[in-house]
Design a protein around this motif. Structure first.
Motif, PDB file in Angstrom:
ATOM      1  N   MET A  64       0.813  -1.217   0.000  1.00 53.01           N
ATOM      2  CA  MET A  64       0.000   0.000   0.000  1.00 53.01           C
ATOM      3  C   MET A  64       0.848   1.270   0.000  1.00 53.01           C
ATOM      4  O   MET A  64       0.320   2.378  -0.002  1.00 53.01           O
ATOM      5  CB  MET A  64      -0.934  -0.009   1.222  1.00 53.01           C
ATOM      6  CG  MET A  64      -1.884  -1.193   1.261  1.00 53.01           C
ATOM      7  SD  MET A  64      -2.945  -1.226   2.724  1.00 53.01           S
ATOM      8  CE  MET A  64      -4.017   0.182   2.367  1.00 53.01           C
ATOM      9  N   ARG A  65       2.175   1.096   0.040  1.00 55.83           N
ATOM     10  CA  ARG A  65       3.125   2.207   0.028  1.00 55.83           C
ATOM     11  C   ARG A  65       2.886   3.180   1.181  1.00 55.83           C
ATOM     12  O   ARG A  65       2.801   4.394   1.014  1.00 55.83           O
ATOM     13  CB  ARG A  65       3.058   2.952  -1.324  1.00 55.83           C
ATOM     14  CG  ARG A  65       3.452   2.088  -2.510  1.00 55.83           C
ATOM     15  CD  ARG A  65       3.436   2.869  -3.800  1.00 55.83           C
ATOM     16  NE  ARG A  65       3.832   2.024  -4.927  1.00 55.83           N
ATOM     17  CZ  ARG A  65       3.906   2.453  -6.202  1.00 55.83           C
ATOM     18  NH1 ARG A  65       3.597   3.723  -6.486  1.00 55.83           N
ATOM     19  NH2 ARG A  65       4.281   1.622  -7.155  1.00 55.83           N
ATOM     20  N   LYS A  66       2.776   2.574   2.364  1.00 54.79           N
ATOM     21  CA  LYS A  66       2.600   3.379   3.569  1.00 54.79           C
ATOM     22  C   LYS A  66       3.626   2.960   4.611  1.00 54.79           C
ATOM     23  O   LYS A  66       4.099   1.823   4.613  1.00 54.79           O
ATOM     24  CB  LYS A  66       1.183   3.201   4.136  1.00 54.79           C
ATOM     25  CG  LYS A  66       0.099   3.825   3.263  1.00 54.79           C
ATOM     26  CD  LYS A  66      -1.253   3.787   3.960  1.00 54.79           C
ATOM     27  CE  LYS A  66      -2.300   4.528   3.146  1.00 54.79           C
ATOM     28  NZ  LYS A  66      -3.613   4.599   3.850  1.00 54.79           N
ATOM     29  N   LYS A  67       3.951   3.923   5.469  1.00 54.55           N
ATOM     30  CA  LYS A  67       4.919   3.657   6.521  1.00 54.55           C
ATOM     31  C   LYS A  67       4.290   3.950   7.871  1.00 54.55           C
ATOM     32  O   LYS A  67       3.605   4.959   8.044  1.00 54.55           O
ATOM     33  CB  LYS A  67       6.177   4.519   6.339  1.00 54.55           C
ATOM     34  CG  LYS A  67       6.984   4.195   5.092  1.00 54.55           C
ATOM     35  CD  LYS A  67       8.221   5.070   5.023  1.00 54.55           C
ATOM     36  CE  LYS A  67       9.059   4.743   3.785  1.00 54.55           C
ATOM     37  NZ  LYS A  67      10.280   5.585   3.710  1.00 54.55           N
ATOM     38  N   TYR A  68       4.550   3.038   8.828  1.00 55.57           N
ATOM     39  CA  TYR A  68       4.032   3.203  10.183  1.00 55.57           C
ATOM     40  C   TYR A  68       5.098   2.773  11.178  1.00 55.57           C
ATOM     41  O   TYR A  68       5.922   1.895  10.888  1.00 55.57           O
ATOM     42  CB  TYR A  68       2.785   2.340  10.405  1.00 55.57           C
ATOM     43  CG  TYR A  68       1.664   2.597   9.426  1.00 55.57           C
ATOM     44  CD1 TYR A  68       0.927   3.774   9.464  1.00 55.57           C
ATOM     45  CD2 TYR A  68       1.334   1.642   8.458  1.00 55.57           C
ATOM     46  CE1 TYR A  68      -0.104   4.001   8.566  1.00 55.57           C
ATOM     47  CE2 TYR A  68       0.309   1.855   7.561  1.00 55.57           C
ATOM     48  CZ  TYR A  68      -0.412   3.036   7.620  1.00 55.57           C
ATOM     49  OH  TYR A  68      -1.431   3.253   6.729  1.00 55.57           O
TER      50      TYR A  68
END
Length: 242
Positions: free
Chosen positions: A182-186
């Motif tokens: 999803m091309r997200k960073k957490y």
């Protein structure tokens, strides 16, 4: 739903308090079920066995009452082809038995108690003196049941809490693959909060489904990942310190 998203995205901690609370609730449910089964089946069965074998009198490590008798009670556990039998035998016509010839059960002679489990036999010599008259032992058996449930509850809670925590760590690690797609960073704390709630919700849903005979570890795993994906769609990416 918005409050849940805000907690996952902006909350503090790893969600451990919710995991511990869930483990406590599951333990309580298990304990209540055991208590209900125990009071309906186990305690009456124990009293039935007591009625059959008592009175028993032991003097100086030897049964003196009753003597020269053989009494047997067979307990059946389960149903159908998976049913297993468990014998309780009192034979006061002899002092010793050959453990190699005994199947799983409890065997009482004039001087010893033999316990056999999975082919492994143990011999417990009778000691001292004891007088067990016949009578109603329901209250005593109920007390044993309650204490057993209490001890079980402590270990069950600790075991479930540890198991759930390891499972959540596993799903938090799996979330990296989802967020990469999803091309997200957490950060890891967010992933743990997300995985904790996703695991709890999926566990509850599948516990209900299992009542209707539906259940699969693979589907459970995929369901947790799917729920993580749905929630991630509503959580913006973060600036993560490497």
């Amino acid at each position: 739903m918005e409050k849940i998203i805000n907690y996952i995205a902006k909350g503090q901690g790893l969600g451990i308090k919710y995991l511990l609370l869930f483990a406590l609730i599951v333990t309580i449910i298990f304990s209540i079920n055991i208590k209900l089964i125990g009071e309906d089946i186990m305690v009456p069965k124990a009293q039935e066995i007591a009625n059959q074998f008592l009175p028993v009198k032991i003097e100086n490590g030897e049964i003196v009452e009753p003597i020269n008798i053989v009494k047997k009670h067979t307990i059946i556990v389960g149903e159908g082809e998976s049913a297993q039998s468990f014998d309780i035998l009192m034979d006061t016509t002899t002092y010793n038995l050959d453990p190699t010839e005994l199947k799983d059960g409890i065997y009482i002679t004039r001087s010893a108690v033999y316990t056999v489990n999975d082919g492994e036999a143990r011999v417990h010599k009778l000691e001292d003196s004891l007088d067990l008259p016949s009578g109603d032992y329901t209250e005593l058996f109920t007390s044993f049941l309650n204490w057993g449930i209490f001890i079980f509850g402590i270990f069950a809670f600790l075991g479930l809490a540890l198991f759930y925590f390891i499972a959540v760590i596993f799903y938090a690690t799996c979330s990296y693959l989802i967020s990469l797609i999803m091309r997200k960073k957490y950060n890891y704390d967010l992933r743990m909060r997300l995985s904790t709630l996703a695991f709890i919700v999926t566990y509850i849903v599948f516990s209900i489904l299992e009542l209707f005979g539906f259940g699969s570890n693979l589907i459970f795993f995929l369901a947790v990942l799917a729920l993580q994906s749905l929630v991630m769609k509503d959580i913006p990416t973060q600036e993560v310190n490497q």
